[in-house]
Design an enzyme around this catalytic site. Structure first.
Site, mmCIF file in Angstrom:
data_model
loop_
_atom_site.group_PDB
_atom_site.id
_atom_site.type_symbol
_atom_site.label_atom_id
_atom_site.label_comp_id
_atom_site.label_asym_id
_atom_site.label_seq_id
_atom_site.Cartn_x
_atom_site.Cartn_y
_atom_site.Cartn_z
ATOM 1 C CB SER A 23 33.253 -41.750 -38.979
ATOM 2 O OG SER A 23 33.393 -41.140 -40.228
ATOM 3 C CG ASP A 81 30.920 -38.472 -39.202
ATOM 4 O OD1 ASP A 81 31.183 -39.095 -38.160
ATOM 5 O OD2 ASP A 81 31.636 -38.514 -40.226
#
Length: 307
Positions: A68, A180
């Site tokens: 991320s 993610d």
């Protein structure tokens, strides 16, 4: 005469031994140190402080893996963006730098603006050109499988790694819908060993999204749910980390980009407290095997006073 010959040979042998250069001590190899940068949205700016201390103290970082926001900062740093430049960038970015609101059944925002942002700041555009090898994590939406990118274009893998479910739209790469990396690699310590790291510094951005119990909006609900899931799955990456650095990011909102200086300081503080343990690695030859269950050091600095 025989006695004289023996004496002469002894003297000559002694002279050769005396003039011989002493053997140099065997050079010690520095273990390959990897840094795993976890996710945390704006709180990930603390990673800049961690990298700043490692660079100032001349700790040789051989590989980096990011999830991320850790993937975004890792990509910039590995491409050649300096710490001073990262600090300046951190002060200028806002949520709308990366995202735009949209109407879609897949999410509330698209992170396609990240393409322009990354193309502007990155010094190179492919993994192969990076000055430090980098692994970028993402999660296959359909299978749940963790994916680690090491080659090809950098931009889309970073976008996928930052595609926070419920907030950002999934990213399609080579026919796979990706979200993610925090779902599969909250802190990407395991990929670093696969990339050749002997020792791993894992940076975990532990902190609640909701300070007072009641969520403010949907993103607090999503964020707090992820924070709970991260705590429940901590054991999945813990064994791959030698030192765990946990900057004090409690109380920072998901979009607290305006508090970048505080976040950078929190990263610096936590990393400096871990330095004595990391320096020990530089005194140990790389050929010494890492114990199956190494003693781990967890650095949790005291909460910082507000400015």
């Amino acid at each position: 005469m025989k006695s004289l010959d023996r004496i002469m040979r002894t003297v000559q042998a002694f002279g050769r031994e005396f003039s011989r250069k002493p053997a140099l001590p065997e050079a010690r190899q520095v273990p390959a140190i990897g840094v795993a940068l976890g996710g945390g949205f704006a709180r990930g700016i603390a990673h800049v402080g961690v990298l700043k201390v490692l660079e100032e103290e001349r700790i040789p970082v051989r590989v980096i893996a990011g999830t991320s926001v850790g993937a975004l900062i890792g990509a910039a740093y590995c491409s050649g963006v300096s710490i001073a430049e990262l600090e300046q960038i951190s002060r200028s970015v806002r949520f709308t730098t990366f995202a735009r609101w949209t109407v879609s059944r897949y999410g509330f925002a698209s992170n396609d603006r990240m393409v322009t942002f990354l193309n502007r700041i990155l010094r190179v555009k492919t993994f192969e050109e990076l000055r430090i090898p980098l692994g970028v994590t993402a999660t296959d939406f359909n299978s749940g499988e963790g994916v680690v990118f090491h080659s090809g274009s950098i931009v889309d893998p970073v976008r996928a790694s930052c595609a926070y479910p419920g907030m950002f739209l999934p990213v399609n790469i080579r026919g796979r819908w990706l979200v993610d990396g925090m779902l599969s690699y909250p802190v990407p310590a395991h990929p670093l060993h696969e990339m050749g790291a002997d020792r791993v510094i894992a940076v975990h951005l532990k902190g609640q999204w909701s300070k007072n119990g009641a969520p403010r909006h949907l993103f607090d609900v999503i964020g707090q749910s992820f924070a709970i899931a991260q705590d429940m799955t901590r054991h999945l990456w813990l064994g791959a980390a030698d030192v765990i650095v946990e900057p004090d990011v409690a109380g920072f909102a998901y979009d607290d980009f305006k508090r970048s200086d505080e976040l950078i300081r929190s990263g610096e503080t936590a990393m400096r407290q871990a330095l004595p343990e990391v320096r020990k690695w530089l005194e140990t030859p790389a050929e010494v095997p890492v114990p199956a269950k190494p003693r781990r050091m967890v650095v949790r600095p005291a909460p910082m006073a507000a400015d």
